[in-house]
Design an enzyme around this catalytic site. Structure first.
Site, PDB file in Angstrom:
ATOM      1  N   LYS A  13     -21.821  97.709  39.945  1.00  0.00           N
ATOM      2  CA  LYS A  13     -21.928  98.341  38.620  1.00  0.00           C
ATOM      3  C   LYS A  13     -21.772  99.861  38.718  1.00  0.00           C
ATOM      4  O   LYS A  13     -21.123 100.476  37.887  1.00  0.00           O
ATOM      5  CB  LYS A  13     -23.295  98.032  37.977  1.00  0.00           C
ATOM      6  N   ARG A  88     -32.792  95.382  31.725  1.00  0.00           N
ATOM      7  CA  ARG A  88     -33.113  94.365  32.743  1.00  0.00           C
ATOM      8  C   ARG A  88     -34.161  93.353  32.311  1.00  0.00           C
ATOM      9  O   ARG A  88     -34.542  92.490  33.107  1.00  0.00           O
ATOM     10  CB  ARG A  88     -33.589  95.058  34.017  1.00  0.00           C
ATOM     11  N   ARG A 127     -24.561  99.172  52.328  1.00  0.00           N
ATOM     12  CA  ARG A 127     -25.037 100.363  51.604  1.00  0.00           C
ATOM     13  C   ARG A 127     -26.256 100.958  52.285  1.00  0.00           C
ATOM     14  O   ARG A 127     -26.407 102.168  52.368  1.00  0.00           O
ATOM     15  CB  ARG A 127     -25.377  99.980  50.162  1.00  0.00           C
ATOM     16  N   ARG A 133     -31.297 103.788  51.410  1.00  0.00           N
ATOM     17  CA  ARG A 133     -32.255 103.588  50.309  1.00  0.00           C
ATOM     18  C   ARG A 133     -33.395 102.681  50.752  1.00  0.00           C
ATOM     19  O   ARG A 133     -33.161 101.619  51.319  1.00  0.00           O
ATOM     20  CB  ARG A 133     -31.534 102.939  49.120  1.00  0.00           C
ATOM     21  N   ARG A 144     -35.849  92.343  44.734  1.00  0.00           N
ATOM     22  CA  ARG A 144     -34.944  92.769  43.653  1.00  0.00           C
ATOM     23  C   ARG A 144     -34.098  91.605  43.154  1.00  0.00           C
ATOM     24  O   ARG A 144     -33.844  91.481  41.951  1.00  0.00           O
ATOM     25  CB  ARG A 144     -34.050  93.914  44.147  1.00  0.00           C
TER      26      ARG A 144
HETATM   27  P1  AMP Z   1     -30.742 100.399  40.798  1.00  0.00           P
HETATM   28  O1  AMP Z   1     -30.324 101.702  41.374  1.00  0.00           O
HETATM   29  O2  AMP Z   1     -30.034 100.109  39.519  1.00  0.00           O
HETATM   30  O3  AMP Z   1     -30.632  99.282  41.779  1.00  0.00           O
HETATM   31  O4  AMP Z   1     -32.286 100.538  40.422  1.00  0.00           O
HETATM   32  C1  AMP Z   1     -33.241 100.847  41.404  1.00  0.00           C
HETATM   33  C2  AMP Z   1     -34.626 100.465  40.918  1.00  0.00           C
HETATM   34  O5  AMP Z   1     -34.973 101.241  39.772  1.00  0.00           O
HETATM   35  C3  AMP Z   1     -34.809  99.027  40.483  1.00  0.00           C
HETATM   36  O6  AMP Z   1     -35.022  98.140  41.564  1.00  0.00           O
HETATM   37  C4  AMP Z   1     -36.051  99.153  39.604  1.00  0.00           C
HETATM   38  O7  AMP Z   1     -37.226  99.342  40.380  1.00  0.00           O
HETATM   39  C5  AMP Z   1     -35.780 100.477  38.894  1.00  0.00           C
HETATM   40  N1  AMP Z   1     -35.037 100.283  37.624  1.00  0.00           N
HETATM   41  C6  AMP Z   1     -33.805 100.766  37.330  1.00  0.00           C
HETATM   42  N2  AMP Z   1     -33.450 100.431  36.090  1.00  0.00           N
HETATM   43  C7  AMP Z   1     -34.465  99.696  35.574  1.00  0.00           C
HETATM   44  C8  AMP Z   1     -34.702  99.048  34.339  1.00  0.00           C
HETATM   45  N3  AMP Z   1     -33.810  99.083  33.321  1.00  0.00           N
HETATM   46  N4  AMP Z   1     -35.879  98.385  34.185  1.00  0.00           N
HETATM   47  C9  AMP Z   1     -36.810  98.356  35.157  1.00  0.00           C
HETATM   48  N5  AMP Z   1     -36.655  98.938  36.358  1.00  0.00           N
HETATM   49  C10 AMP Z   1     -35.491  99.611  36.572  1.00  0.00           C
END
Ligand code: AMP
Length: 188
Positions: A13, A88, A127, A133, A144
């Site tokens: 994404k 989400r 990654r 990360r 996740r």
């Molecule tokens: P990402 O970089 O998109 O994988 O997001 C990293 C982390 O941020 C996720 O595993 C969640 O802990 C948090 N996060 C990001 N976006 C959301 C969302 N819309 N709702 C809840 N947690 C989020």
């Protein structure tokens, strides 16, 4: 035009969102990036989100809807936004829908990025070795993926009954997937 990119972690994404942002001249907004930045700078939001994120759980709907509201109020968002992994949970989908409606706008496209589990695990491991990360470590990745299946996958059905979704085969070269995205938006 408002576009939501939805899919499991590692589906691409972020990569496709950045390309789409360039191609359409619209800002890309990713709650994951915003939260990581808040953690890095030790802001109150970052302090509340840090442990939850590192464990691979979802941050609370209240916090997320607060940051989305603030983002949508920015002038740069007036012409539309690429929402990258922003919705989400079903309460978030409902909240974003209300926010957009209050601004006289709608979510015009919802693109679902489909990737096999084997591909996801391979991409996240790659990654991790590049970005380091904390939430790409195997235990957090498992959490996740579980959060995606339990809390985010039902959001797809929600959008299916509220305007529709388009599935994108997200396995392939970056350019191939980008071309599928443009076709899905009727821009190819
Ligand atoms: P990402 O970089 O998109 O994988 O997001 C990293 C982390 O941020 C996720 O595993 C969640 O802990 C948090 N996060 C990001 N976006 C959301 C969302 N819309 N709702 C809840 N947690 C989020």
């Amino acid at each position: 035009m408002n576009i939501l990119l939805l899919g499991p972690p590692g589906a691409g994404k972020g990569t496709q969102g950045a390309l789409l942002s360039q191609a359409l001249g619209l800002p890309r907004f990713a709650t994951g990036d915003l939260l990581r930045d808040a953690v890095k700078h030790g802001t109150p939001l970052g302090l509340r989100a840090k442990a939850v994120m590192e464990a691979g759980h979802l941050v609370s709907d209240d916090l997320i809807l607060g940051v989305i509201r603030a983002e949508l109020a920015k002038p740069v968002a007036a012409q539309g936004v690429i929402f990258d992994g922003v919705v989400r949970t079903i309460p978030q989908a409902q909240g974003v829908d209300e926010l957009l409606r209050s601004l006289g706008r709608t979510m015009d496209h919802v693109l679902i990025f489909d990737v096999t589990d084997a591909q996801l695990l391979q991409r996240l491991a790659a990654r991790r070795s590049v970005e380091g990360r904390a939430d790409d470590d195997p235990a957090a990745v498992a959490t996740r993926l579980q959060a995606y299946r339990q809390q985010t996958a039902p959001v797809i059905s929600w959008y299916e009954t509220h305007g529709g979704v388009t599935r994108i085969d997200a396995v392939g070269l970056v350019d191939e997937v980008a071309a599928r995205v443009m076709r899905a938006l009727g821009r190819a």
